[in-house]
Design an enzyme around this catalytic site. Structure first.
Site, PDB file in Angstrom:
ATOM      1  N   SER A 130       0.795  -1.232   0.000  1.00  0.00           N
ATOM      2  CA  SER A 130       0.000   0.000   0.000  1.00  0.00           C
ATOM      3  C   SER A 130       0.826   1.279   0.000  1.00  0.00           C
ATOM      4  O   SER A 130       0.287   2.362  -0.199  1.00  0.00           O
ATOM      5  CB  SER A 130      -0.922   0.014   1.225  1.00  0.00           C
ATOM      6  OG  SER A 130      -0.148  -0.034   2.406  1.00  0.00           O
ATOM      7  N   SER A 131       2.117   1.158   0.266  1.00  0.00           N
ATOM      8  CA  SER A 131       2.932   2.380   0.216  1.00  0.00           C
ATOM      9  C   SER A 131       4.399   2.036  -0.009  1.00  0.00           C
ATOM     10  O   SER A 131       4.773   0.866  -0.037  1.00  0.00           O
ATOM     11  CB  SER A 131       2.735   3.246   1.464  1.00  0.00           C
ATOM     12  OG  SER A 131       3.403   2.693   2.565  1.00  0.00           O
ATOM     13  N   PHE A 142       8.038   1.093  -1.160  1.00  0.00           N
ATOM     14  CA  PHE A 142       8.575   0.190  -2.176  1.00  0.00           C
ATOM     15  C   PHE A 142       7.555  -0.853  -2.634  1.00  0.00           C
ATOM     16  O   PHE A 142       7.562  -1.263  -3.799  1.00  0.00           O
ATOM     17  CB  PHE A 142       9.828  -0.516  -1.647  1.00  0.00           C
ATOM     18  CG  PHE A 142      11.040   0.367  -1.672  1.00  0.00           C
ATOM     19  CD1 PHE A 142      11.713   0.601  -2.859  1.00  0.00           C
ATOM     20  CD2 PHE A 142      11.506   0.976  -0.512  1.00  0.00           C
ATOM     21  CE1 PHE A 142      12.826   1.426  -2.902  1.00  0.00           C
ATOM     22  CE2 PHE A 142      12.620   1.804  -0.547  1.00  0.00           C
ATOM     23  CZ  PHE A 142      13.278   2.031  -1.736  1.00  0.00           C
ATOM     24  N   GLU A 161      -4.070  -0.664   6.703  1.00  0.00           N
ATOM     25  CA  GLU A 161      -4.384   0.751   6.473  1.00  0.00           C
ATOM     26  C   GLU A 161      -5.763   1.068   7.042  1.00  0.00           C
ATOM     27  O   GLU A 161      -6.581   0.170   7.232  1.00  0.00           O
ATOM     28  CB  GLU A 161      -4.343   1.058   4.968  1.00  0.00           C
ATOM     29  CG  GLU A 161      -3.005   0.773   4.287  1.00  0.00           C
ATOM     30  CD  GLU A 161      -1.870   1.668   4.747  1.00  0.00           C
ATOM     31  OE1 GLU A 161      -2.121   2.690   5.414  1.00  0.00           O
ATOM     32  OE2 GLU A 161      -0.699   1.346   4.438  1.00  0.00           O
ATOM     33  N   ASP A 165      -3.571  -7.920   9.327  1.00  0.00           N
ATOM     34  CA  ASP A 165      -2.240  -8.002   9.915  1.00  0.00           C
ATOM     35  C   ASP A 165      -1.413  -9.095   9.223  1.00  0.00           C
ATOM     36  O   ASP A 165      -1.674 -10.282   9.390  1.00  0.00           O
ATOM     37  CB  ASP A 165      -2.378  -8.303  11.408  1.00  0.00           C
ATOM     38  CG  ASP A 165      -1.036  -8.372  12.094  1.00  0.00           C
ATOM     39  OD1 ASP A 165      -0.006  -8.088  11.438  1.00  0.00           O
ATOM     40  OD2 ASP A 165      -1.004  -8.703  13.299  1.00  0.00           O
ATOM     41  N   ALA A 166      -0.418  -8.663   8.473  1.00  0.00           N
ATOM     42  CA  ALA A 166       0.387  -9.600   7.678  1.00  0.00           C
ATOM     43  C   ALA A 166       1.286 -10.492   8.533  1.00  0.00           C
ATOM     44  O   ALA A 166       1.902 -11.426   8.024  1.00  0.00           O
ATOM     45  CB  ALA A 166       1.240  -8.826   6.671  1.00  0.00           C
ATOM     46  N   TYR A 172      22.395   2.607  11.231  1.00  0.00           N
ATOM     47  CA  TYR A 172      21.717   1.651  10.348  1.00  0.00           C
ATOM     48  C   TYR A 172      22.378   0.265  10.320  1.00  0.00           C
ATOM     49  O   TYR A 172      21.954  -0.644  11.018  1.00  0.00           O
ATOM     50  CB  TYR A 172      21.537   2.216   8.924  1.00  0.00           C
ATOM     51  CG  TYR A 172      20.336   1.541   8.292  1.00  0.00           C
ATOM     52  CD1 TYR A 172      19.097   2.143   8.232  1.00  0.00           C
ATOM     53  CD2 TYR A 172      20.430   0.202   7.865  1.00  0.00           C
ATOM     54  CE1 TYR A 172      17.987   1.470   7.744  1.00  0.00           C
ATOM     55  CE2 TYR A 172      19.329  -0.480   7.372  1.00  0.00           C
ATOM     56  CZ  TYR A 172      18.117   0.169   7.313  1.00  0.00           C
ATOM     57  OH  TYR A 172      17.028  -0.514   6.849  1.00  0.00           O
ATOM     58  N   VAL A 217      12.843   8.926   1.024  1.00  0.00           N
ATOM     59  CA  VAL A 217      11.802   9.342   1.961  1.00  0.00           C
ATOM     60  C   VAL A 217      10.598   8.416   1.826  1.00  0.00           C
ATOM     61  O   VAL A 217      10.005   8.318   0.757  1.00  0.00           O
ATOM     62  CB  VAL A 217      11.338  10.779   1.637  1.00  0.00           C
ATOM     63  CG1 VAL A 217      10.269  11.223   2.618  1.00  0.00           C
ATOM     64  CG2 VAL A 217      12.508  11.731   1.646  1.00  0.00           C
TER      65      VAL A 217
HETATM   66  P1  NAI Z   1       6.216   1.996   4.064  1.00  0.00           P
HETATM   67  O1  NAI Z   1       5.878   2.410   5.438  1.00  0.00           O
HETATM   68  O2  NAI Z   1       5.987   2.938   2.959  1.00  0.00           O
HETATM   69  O3  NAI Z   1       5.442   0.624   3.710  1.00  0.00           O
HETATM   70  C1  NAI Z   1       5.229  -0.345   4.687  1.00  0.00           C
HETATM   71  C2  NAI Z   1       4.112  -1.276   4.284  1.00  0.00           C
HETATM   72  O4  NAI Z   1       3.932  -2.261   5.308  1.00  0.00           O
HETATM   73  C3  NAI Z   1       2.750  -0.604   4.107  1.00  0.00           C
HETATM   74  O5  NAI Z   1       2.112  -1.173   2.980  1.00  0.00           O
HETATM   75  C4  NAI Z   1       1.999  -1.008   5.387  1.00  0.00           C
HETATM   76  O6  NAI Z   1       0.589  -1.063   5.235  1.00  0.00           O
HETATM   77  C5  NAI Z   1       2.564  -2.389   5.593  1.00  0.00           C
HETATM   78  N1  NAI Z   1       2.411  -2.897   6.954  1.00  0.00           N
HETATM   79  C6  NAI Z   1       3.027  -2.476   8.090  1.00  0.00           C
HETATM   80  N2  NAI Z   1       2.631  -3.232   9.139  1.00  0.00           N
HETATM   81  C7  NAI Z   1       1.762  -4.154   8.648  1.00  0.00           C
HETATM   82  C8  NAI Z   1       1.029  -5.222   9.223  1.00  0.00           C
HETATM   83  N3  NAI Z   1       1.113  -5.523  10.523  1.00  0.00           N
HETATM   84  N4  NAI Z   1       0.230  -5.947   8.412  1.00  0.00           N
HETATM   85  C9  NAI Z   1       0.117  -5.672   7.098  1.00  0.00           C
HETATM   86  N5  NAI Z   1       0.804  -4.682   6.501  1.00  0.00           N
HETATM   87  C10 NAI Z   1       1.615  -3.938   7.267  1.00  0.00           C
HETATM   88  O7  NAI Z   1       7.742   1.528   4.127  1.00  0.00           O
HETATM   89  P2  NAI Z   1       8.914   1.313   3.063  1.00  0.00           P
HETATM   90  O8  NAI Z   1       9.933   2.348   3.272  1.00  0.00           O
HETATM   91  O9  NAI Z   1       8.404   1.058   1.707  1.00  0.00           O
HETATM   92  O10 NAI Z   1       9.549  -0.022   3.650  1.00  0.00           O
HETATM   93  C11 NAI Z   1       9.369  -1.287   3.080  1.00  0.00           C
HETATM   94  C12 NAI Z   1      10.666  -2.067   3.220  1.00  0.00           C
HETATM   95  O11 NAI Z   1      11.675  -1.406   2.451  1.00  0.00           O
HETATM   96  C13 NAI Z   1      11.193  -2.143   4.650  1.00  0.00           C
HETATM   97  O12 NAI Z   1      11.698  -3.438   4.879  1.00  0.00           O
HETATM   98  C14 NAI Z   1      12.320  -1.143   4.652  1.00  0.00           C
HETATM   99  O13 NAI Z   1      13.303  -1.434   5.598  1.00  0.00           O
HETATM  100  C15 NAI Z   1      12.845  -1.312   3.239  1.00  0.00           C
HETATM  101  N6  NAI Z   1      13.704  -0.232   2.749  1.00  0.00           N
HETATM  102  C16 NAI Z   1      13.354   1.087   2.887  1.00  0.00           C
HETATM  103  C17 NAI Z   1      14.225   2.083   2.466  1.00  0.00           C
HETATM  104  C18 NAI Z   1      13.888   3.539   2.608  1.00  0.00           C
HETATM  105  O14 NAI Z   1      14.781   4.371   2.482  1.00  0.00           O
HETATM  106  N7  NAI Z   1      12.647   3.886   2.830  1.00  0.00           N
HETATM  107  C19 NAI Z   1      15.517   1.751   1.833  1.00  0.00           C
HETATM  108  C20 NAI Z   1      15.734   0.361   1.655  1.00  0.00           C
HETATM  109  C21 NAI Z   1      14.861  -0.592   2.129  1.00  0.00           C
HETATM  110 NA    NA Z   2       6.066  -1.045   1.184  1.00  0.00          NA
END
Ligand code: NAI
Ligand code: NA
Length: 396
Positions: A49-50, A52, A74, A110-111, A233, A272
């Protein structure tokens, strides 16, 4: 009713549905400006949903003609407010896929729970033809509940206290910040939440239900980063969890060798997202990186990263996924280029609350953050009333 951004610290307290539509549309338009890629029939995205996960979903839908089932957590609109940006992203990602005649669904649950894994299997079996070809694991969460137990992740160092600055998006300032070391329990809890155990559980449940095609690929997003951010990190609690994630890629590969499942961490660049703005003393690095990479015309947001991941790393023309010596996909290659890092270090050296707007791309950093929540789009008139009938018929 009209809506303007409400921030407390680095948390967005609201979102703009029309802006979330524009956010998804912008990603769709970007992908459609590029060559189509090979067809990948069915994908499951955990955390679609958001960030990556969403970008991967849009890229796969538009470029690989994929049906996509996404699991995320969400909030929809209610008396309490507009709900979360991810809820609207789900709505519009689904609309965009259906317009192409593709199957696309959102499971809001909840995944981390085994029941969700099982009900996802049941839903897939009832509604999709064939099996799954790609599973993307993209969760970012502060906690994981597993039956009776709850673990909380933390963002701390391993040993020394790290001193630095953090950007504050609410007050548009750079403020001194510090992070202290995590205890052993905190390190282990962080690995429970952000490590690879639930990824392996998902693959087990899917394989037991015979839903994975032979040769199915699965990736989980990870980060490594440079020396500069290592204390918070790579060497900190989140890095400890990422090591656990990488370990689980190996476990999946070994356990499902007969099915030829290929599990890979995908090391992405720092940018971000809803999740990353929380990492203390990390934000000046990211904002400096934005500045340097934009000047070098190397800047990427999640959607640019997702396309490059699919076209050059996961499904390159040569066939095999391009992996490093440790079995990882590396889309952080441009971030870690020597010339990029040297310039970032130069701009961060002597950074202060007085000069940060010259040294960093603060404007761009904030703009990206606002757009995650549907704000900061120039073509949207934020003073105009939301159409309540339009809102009422939105379905994730
Ligand atoms: P984000 O916050 O944009 O996306 C997180 C996703 O997880 C959302 O779809 C949310 O609904 C879902 N989520 C969270 N808890 C949940 C649950 N209990 N049940 C179901 N869905 C749940 O975060 P982002 O930044 O896209 O992070 C995704 C991965 O990418 C993470 O593992 C992060 O460490 C990794 N990553 C992020 C970087 C960055 O700079 N933002 C860089 C490299 C890796
Ligand atoms: Na994501």
């Amino acid at each position: 009713m009209s809506i303007s951004p409400l921030l407390s610290g680095n948390v967005a307290r609201n979102c703009h549905p029309v802006g979330c539509q524009a956010y998804v549309q912008q990603q769709v338009d970007y992908i459609n400006s590029l060559p189509k890629l090979q067809t990948i029939k069915n994908v499951l995205i955990i955390g679609g949903s958001s960030g990556f996960g969403l970008a991967s979903r849009v890229a796969l839908t538009q470029s690989c003609h994929s049906n996509s089932l996404s699991v995320s957590m969400e909030r929809g609109p209610s008396e309490k407010g507009m709900g979360s940006a991810g809820w609207y992203n789900n709505v519009f990602a689904k609309q965009q896929a259906e317009a192409l005649g593709l199957r696309s669904d959102n499971i809001i649950a909840d995944a981390f729970s085994l029941e969700t894994m099982q009900s996802t299997v049941d839903y897939f079996k009832a509604n999709y033809a064939g099996k799954i070809d790609l599973v993307i694991y993209s969760l970012a969460s502060g906690k994981r509940i597993d039956g009776e137990q709850t673990w909380f992740s933390c963002l701390k160092t391993a040993e020394q206290t790290m001193h630095g600055y953090s950007l504050n998006l609410e007050t548009d300032s750079l403020t001194p910040d510090q992070v202290g070391p995590a205890s052993q329990d905190e390190l282990e809890a962080t690995a429970k939440v952000m490590g690879g155990e639930p990824w392996l559980q998902w693959i087990e449940v899917l394989a037991n239900a015979d839903l994975l095609n032979s040769g199915c690929k699965t990736l989980a997003f990870s980060y490594i980063g440079p020396e500069l951010t290592a204390p918070i990190y790579r060497d900190g609690s989140i890095g400890f969890a990422k090591q656990n994630l990488h370990l689980h890629a190996g476990l999946i590969n070994t356990k499902f060798r007969d099915l030829s499942i290929q599990a890979m961490p995908c090391v992405a660049k720092a940018l971000v997202t809803k999740a990353s703005v929380f990492i203390p003393v990390m934000s000046p690095y990211i904002a400096a990186l934005y500045d340097v990479m934009k000047h070098k015309e190397l800047h990427e947001e999640t959607i640019q990263q997702a396309y490059r991941l699919l076209s050059e790393h996961l499904f390159p023309k040569s066939g095999e996924a391009q992996l490093d010596d440790e079995g990882c996909l590396r889309i952080d290659d441009w971030e870690l280029r020597e010339d990029v890092q040297a310039q970032v270090n130069k701009q961060l050296d002597g950074l202060s609350p007085e000069n940060f707007k010259q040294r960093l791309d603060y404007q761009g950093y904030k703009q990206s953050f606002l757009q995650l929540n549907g704000f900061g789009f120039e073509h949207i008139d934020y003073s105009s009333e939301l159409d309540s009938q339009w809102l009422a018929q939105l379905r994730p």
